[in-house]
Design a protein around this motif. Structure first.
Motif, short mmCIF file in Angstrom:
data_model
loop_
_atom_site.label_atom_id
_atom_site.label_comp_id
_atom_site.label_asym_id
_atom_site.label_seq_id
_atom_site.Cartn_x
_atom_site.Cartn_y
_atom_site.Cartn_z
N ALA A 819 -5.36 46.51 -1.29
CA ALA A 819 -4.67 46.79 -2.54
C ALA A 819 -5.36 46.00 -3.66
CB ALA A 819 -3.20 46.42 -2.44
N ARG A 820 -5.09 46.35 -4.88
CA ARG A 820 -5.71 45.64 -6.02
C ARG A 820 -4.65 45.34 -7.08
NH1 ARG A 820 -6.62 49.79 -9.82
NH2 ARG A 820 -6.46 51.87 -8.88
N TRP A 821 -4.78 44.15 -7.62
CA TRP A 821 -3.86 43.75 -8.68
C TRP A 821 -4.28 44.40 -9.99
CZ3 TRP A 821 0.63 41.96 -7.55
CH2 TRP A 821 0.83 41.13 -6.45
N ASP A 822 -3.30 45.01 -10.65
CA ASP A 822 -3.47 45.51 -12.01
C ASP A 822 -2.40 44.78 -12.84
OD1 ASP A 822 -3.93 46.89 -14.33
OD2 ASP A 822 -2.99 48.74 -13.65
N LEU A 823 -2.80 43.61 -13.37
CA LEU A 823 -1.85 42.68 -13.98
C LEU A 823 -0.80 42.30 -12.93
CD1 LEU A 823 -1.54 44.32 -17.52
CD2 LEU A 823 -2.99 42.41 -16.81
N GLU A 824 0.45 42.66 -13.14
CA GLU A 824 1.48 42.28 -12.16
C GLU A 824 1.83 43.44 -11.22
OE1 GLU A 824 2.55 39.01 -12.01
OE2 GLU A 824 0.88 38.92 -13.42
N ARG A 825 1.09 44.54 -11.32
CA ARG A 825 1.33 45.67 -10.41
C ARG A 825 0.35 45.61 -9.27
NH1 ARG A 825 1.10 51.32 -12.72
NH2 ARG A 825 -0.91 50.59 -13.51
N LEU A 826 0.79 46.05 -8.09
CA LEU A 826 -0.08 46.10 -6.92
C LEU A 826 -0.29 47.56 -6.53
CD1 LEU A 826 -1.59 44.24 -5.01
CD2 LEU A 826 0.40 44.23 -3.49
N LEU A 827 -1.53 48.01 -6.63
CA LEU A 827 -1.86 49.43 -6.41
C LEU A 827 -2.74 49.58 -5.17
CD1 LEU A 827 -2.83 50.30 -10.09
CD2 LEU A 827 -0.59 50.55 -9.00
N PRO A 828 -2.72 50.74 -4.51
CA PRO A 828 -3.67 50.99 -3.42
C PRO A 828 -5.10 50.86 -3.91
CG PRO A 828 -1.97 52.68 -3.46
CD PRO A 828 -1.83 51.90 -4.73
N TRP A 829 -5.98 50.36 -3.05
CA TRP A 829 -7.39 50.21 -3.43
C TRP A 829 -7.98 51.55 -3.85
CZ3 TRP A 829 -10.88 46.81 -4.82
CH2 TRP A 829 -12.23 47.15 -4.77
N CYS A 830 -7.65 52.59 -3.11
CA CYS A 830 -8.17 53.92 -3.41
C CYS A 830 -7.12 54.72 -4.18
CB CYS A 830 -8.55 54.66 -2.13
SG CYS A 830 -9.82 53.82 -1.17
N GLU A 831 -7.54 55.39 -5.20
CA GLU A 831 -6.63 56.19 -6.00
C GLU A 831 -6.42 57.57 -5.37
OE1 GLU A 831 -8.13 56.42 -9.93
OE2 GLU A 831 -7.93 54.26 -10.33
N HIS A 832 -5.19 58.02 -5.44
CA HIS A 832 -4.87 59.37 -4.97
C HIS A 832 -3.50 59.74 -5.53
CE1 HIS A 832 -4.14 62.86 -2.39
NE2 HIS A 832 -5.42 62.82 -2.08
N GLU A 833 -3.30 61.00 -5.85
CA GLU A 833 -2.03 61.42 -6.45
C GLU A 833 -0.87 61.28 -5.47
OE1 GLU A 833 -2.76 66.19 -5.55
OE2 GLU A 833 -2.88 65.41 -7.60
N ASP A 834 -1.17 61.36 -4.17
CA ASP A 834 -0.16 61.17 -3.13
C ASP A 834 -0.27 59.74 -2.62
OD1 ASP A 834 1.20 61.03 -0.58
OD2 ASP A 834 1.24 63.22 -0.57
N LEU A 835 0.79 58.97 -2.77
CA LEU A 835 0.74 57.54 -2.42
C LEU A 835 0.41 57.32 -0.95
CD1 LEU A 835 1.12 54.67 -3.53
CD2 LEU A 835 3.55 54.85 -2.95
N ARG A 836 0.95 58.18 -0.08
CA ARG A 836 0.67 58.01 1.35
C ARG A 836 -0.81 58.14 1.63
NH1 ARG A 836 3.17 62.46 4.16
NH2 ARG A 836 2.79 63.52 2.20
N HIS A 837 -1.45 59.09 1.01
CA HIS A 837 -2.88 59.29 1.22
C HIS A 837 -3.69 58.16 0.58
CE1 HIS A 837 -1.84 62.97 3.01
NE2 HIS A 837 -1.70 63.68 1.92
N ALA A 838 -3.20 57.65 -0.54
CA ALA A 838 -3.89 56.52 -1.16
C ALA A 838 -3.93 55.33 -0.22
CB ALA A 838 -3.20 56.16 -2.48
#
Length: 930
Positions: A819-838
């Protein structure tokens, strides 16, 4: 108000803060699951007939009623006060009183169901002659059916001491409700007929048949519970005061079950007629001798096994697919599953199968395999058992069926087992016979498929032991198998054939001492005394002599690679560990242009692995051009040695066992090309790139090596190939300076692996240790595998974790989700419109000793973000480690805790990730042998 007290029990419930109908009545949910099972039997008649044949029951309606009845009994434990009291608000609404505080939910409802059967319901069934079988042997047989359906959580229910039912069930309310429901259920399901299945056999035979069938029945119970819990198809109904009668709801449930099954990819497809080779593989103008054999060999009825041994590049995969297609077209199978050694080889195979899948099943290509590797995660995963909405209620202590289903399906490789045409790692198939959760679902997925195992020689003693047990189970269910290998020791071949024959209840096949190579060995249960061993000719373009240069200094390896690149050739250096590959990558980084240098190993995120595989196949595959190939260098681990249809002008390999070197040499001048690297399509043309030469980097050759001969030269790889005497025997064979394929294949393999070659005195201790470990591993395989004759029972074994009964030994590994920090948000390393796939794309497999748990971030906001991210992961993040990364001067870095071992306590280790190098420890510990 209904007089049926069983309508006062809830079976499914939404969290209190969710809108809509809050609950689904328990009797309705029981019928939902039974309806799915019933419709599955009608849509998969071969499975119904398999169950019926073992019970000697020809009455199809009786078979269907028997299975549906037991599936409807799967949630007996939910009638307990302790289960119902998990939602006191619903309990009071339904029952008009507060729950008994002494009934604490400490035993999961699957165990409660088995407990109530043993303590109360079994006697009630006998007294009321449910099945006309009052004997103890008959009762023992029935118990396996109860265990199979109550074990729908993916493992047999936990046994409990007799007489404990009152600790969990309300003595006055719950038994009458259960008895009344069971009686009404029998009248509904059996339609007034006698439940005749148990009377088809004598009690002992009924018990034995029930033991064996319980494995597959348990798989059906898991699948039916998953689909029967999906609110997309079975909407909640909560009218306890004016309930729909069971008979009316049963009709509704059967219609919904048919719709649910229509929307999944788990049912057998209708194959077309047998197609000729050229229709399946139009790009291959002339079949190889092995492929011609597969097109013409006489098939038989019943289980059959084929061992195809041929040189690398001879088209074994196409021969296996053709043979599987013929078995399907002949009505002997409903699909196939191809199991490969690694995820990388599985992904590569996936692309090859995509090209022929649509032709295999007439008029139905629902699996979207043709979309290729880039859609592996989305298209293929969503085509088999679509994920349903998750009813995650923190007031319920055990997981809902939707949570279990979605967590299992989040590992997309597992779905391949359920598809009519599946490609995955062999591990997914091996787990079907290990004490691991949902092994029964895997068995159901493999039912009546052709099991194709590629690179079967790559199995060590432990994996071979598991594979033997899988072959026995598969044959017992009427399945067929095709095993592929470029090289297979005679002893291993005999053991695999023997295991398959045991599953067919036949004597072990007798093999001749056959030295021919290539060779096809086939055995048919319908002709058990006729084991066929057929020598096969070799295609001209794969007959060759490979020159071998044995190099002992890294500087000489550098010189070879530099010279080849300067000459415009493409090169692959195959290393034995990730750490060695990273060292080699660092050696050439900066010397070779960035667009000409590729690193490929197992520690990349799934997205980056797929992209790298695609890049390698584009640059070095069949259709690659001279301009693409020129001056390219690939540094790789074992991920490129098997099932990857790539071709390099020059191959360098670290010393590995001879079977692995033969595989690696198969990537050397694999496709016929001219001296510039242009592909030659003329089948009579020869390769024009000069002599095929394999460079092997190993310890200095000596006839009298020291005990640390290999470890001193390759400390990081010493545990990867621990049998150093086999490495020495391989090095000895290479001193001849060349080997011919296929002429030398059999002798090379037997010389290294037969066990009768003389080895130096100082390597004997290592050899004895390796042999001892091999015997120990084979013994552990027997201990960890389920036994066909024991039936689906717990047996005092923890079935929870796949890591506790792994499909292969060695270091335990774990899924690390980046995962990667975007300020205080934690996002999947890989972007995808479906969170499960991300999240799936962001996953990488790492040794558990290196990464065992997340390091807690600083600050309340980030801690909350981490907790929130975990909730969006499959299973709430229980089966993985989330590794947050933050961008800094060293790149994207993060920290995680290592596992405590006997050698060292847990440590907080730092990691860096980028798409070129993968996941690397910032301070290498020198022990990373993945």
């Amino acid at each position: 108000m209904s007089s049926k007290s069983y309508f006062r029990y809830w079976g499914k419930a939404r969290p209190q803060d969710c809108g809509g109908v809050q609950l689904h009545l328990l009797p309705y949910h029981c019928l939902d699951v039974a309806a799915v099972g019933l419709q599955y039997l009608r849509r998969a008649p071969a499975f119904r007939d398999f169950l019926g044949s073992r019970m000697h029951a020809n009455d199809k309606l009786a078979q269907e009623q028997w299975i549906a009845f037991w599936l409807a009994m799967h949630d007996l434990g939910k009638f307990s006060e302790s289960f119902q009291s998990q939602r006191p608000d619903l309990f009071e609404e339904l029952r008009g009183r507060r729950p008994d505080a002494s009934k604490v939910y400490t035993l999961r409802h699957d165990g409660l169901g088995m407990l109530f059967w043993n303590d109360k319901l079994e006697r009630y069934a006998v007294d009321n002659t449910w099945f006309g079988l009052p004997t103890k042997a008959s009762a023992r047989g029935i118990n396996y059916w109860v265990s199979a359906v109550t074990g729908h959580h993916g493992q047999p229910p936990e046994p409990q001491p007799c007489g404990r039912w009152k600790n969990h069930f309300h003595w006055q309310d719950d038994p009458p409700a259960i008895f009344q429901f069971a009686d009404d259920l029998r009248e509904l399901i059996f339609e007034g007929r006698e439940a005749s299945i148990p009377t088809t056999l004598d009690p002992d035979a009924f018990e034995h048949a029930s033991q064996e069938l319980s494995w597959w029945m348990a798989g059906l119970a898991v699948l039916a519970d998953w689909l029967g819990s999906n609110t997309d198809y079975f909407a909640y109904r909560a009218e306890p005061d004016d309930p729909l009668p069971l008979r009316e709801y049963w009709a509704h449930a059967k219609k919904q079950a048919a719709i649910a099954l229509d929307h999944t990819g788990v049912l057998p497809l209708h194959p077309g007629g047998a197609l000729p080779f050229e229709s399946l593989f139009p790009r291959i103008t002339t079949p190889s001798p092995l492929q011609s054999w597969a097109a013409t060999t006489v098939l038989s009825r019943g289980p059959q096994i084929y061992l195809l041994e041929d040189v690398t590049g001879a088209g074994k995969t196409e021969a296996a697919v053709l043979l599987a297609h013929r078995l399907i077209a002949a009505g002997q199978a409903d699909g196939f599953f191809i199991g490969l050694p690694t995820m990388a080889t599985a992904n590569a195979m996936y692309g090859r199968i995509a090209q022929v899948y649509a032709r295999l099943f007439a008029g139905n290509a629902s699996l979207v395999l043709a979309h290729g590797q880039r859609n592996l995660v989305e298209a293929f995963a969503e085509s088999v058992i679509p994920s349903g909405p998750t009813a995650d209620d923190d007031q319920q202590l055990d997981e809902s069926a939707s949570i279990r289903c979605n967590a299992w399906l989040a590992d997309h490789n597992k779905r391949a087992l359920m598809a009519p045409a599946g490609v995955g790692t062999i591990d997914q198939a091996l787990l079907a016979v290990l004490h691991s959760r949902h092994q029964s679902l895997r068995l159901l997925g493999l039912f009546r498929k052709v099991l194709v195992v590629d690179e079967v020689h790559a199995c060590d003693a432990y994996m071979q032991g598991i594979l033997e047990n899988l072959l026995a189970f598969h044959a017992a269910a009427g399945g067929s198998a095709i095993l592929l290998s470029a090289t297979l020791p005679q002893a291993m071949k005999e053991a695999l054939l023997r295991a398959f024959a045991v599953g067919c209840q036949r004597d072990a096949p007798v093999l001749a001492s056959q030295s021919a190579f290539p060779l096809v060995t086939s055995w048919h249960s319908a002709r058990p005394d006729d084991t066929e061993e057929t020598p096969i000719a070799t295609r001209k373009d794969v007959q060759r002599t490979v020159a071998v240069d044995y190099l002992t200094e890294e500087s000489r390896v550098e010189a070879v690679i530099d010279a080849a690149l300067a000459a415009g050739q493409c090169v692959c250096w195959m290393r034995n560990t990730v750490a060695d590959a990273l060292d080699a990558f660092a050696l050439f980084r900066g010397r070779v242009p960035a667009d000409k240098l590729t690193l490929f190993h197992a520690r990349f995120s799934l997205r980056d692995r797929l992209l790298t595989e695609r890049r390698i196949l584009d640059l070095f595959g069949q259709d690659s051009t001279p301009s693409q190939r020129q001056g390219q260098l690939v540094i790789a681990t074992q991920v490129v040695e098997q099932s990857l249809d790539a071709d390099w002008d020059v191959v360098v390999s670290d010393l590995a066992p001879i079977d692995r070197l033969i595989q690696r040499a198969g990537r050397l001048q694999r496709h016929v090309r001219d001296r510039h690297g242009e592909r030659l399509q003329d089948p009579t043309a020869g390769d024009q790139r000069g002599e095929a030469r394999l460079y092997v980097f190993g310890p200095r050759w000596t006839a009298s090596p020291e005990a640390d001969w290999f470890k001193a030269a390759f400390p990081k790889a010493a545990n990867v190939y621990a049998h150093h005497s086999q490495l020495w025997l391989t090095a000895k064979a290479l001193q001849a300076g060349c080997f011919a394929m296929p002429a030398d294949a059999r002798s090379l393999i037997e010389r290294v692996f037969a066990g009768d070659s003389e080895i130096p005195e100082k390597l004997e201790h290592n050899a004895n240790q390796a042999e001892g470990k091999s015997y120990s591993d084979a013994s552990e395989a027997q201990q960890n595998t389920v036994k066909l004759g024991s039936g689906y029972v717990r047996g005092g074994i923890d079935w929870w974790s796949e890591a506790k009964t792994p499909s292969r030994l060695g270091e335990a590994s774990i899924n690390v989700v980046l995962a990667r920090w975007d300020l205080e948000r934690l996002l999947p390393w890989c972007e995808h419109e479906d969170l499960r796939h991300a999240w799936a794309y962001s996953t990488v497999r790492v040794a558990e000793r290196l990464i065992a748990k997340s390091a807690e971030p600083e600050g309340a906001a980030r801690k909350a973000a981490l907790e929130q991210a975990l909730l969006t992961l499959p299973g709430g993040g229980k089966w993985c480690v989330l590794l947050p990364l933050e961008k800094g001067h060293q790149g994207w870095t993060g920290a995680a805790w290592s596992k405590t071992t006997a050698q060292r306590p847990e440590q907080r280790l730092s990691w860096v990730y980028d798409s070129l190098s993968g996941l690397c420890q910032i301070e290498q510990d020198g022990e990373d042998n993945e």
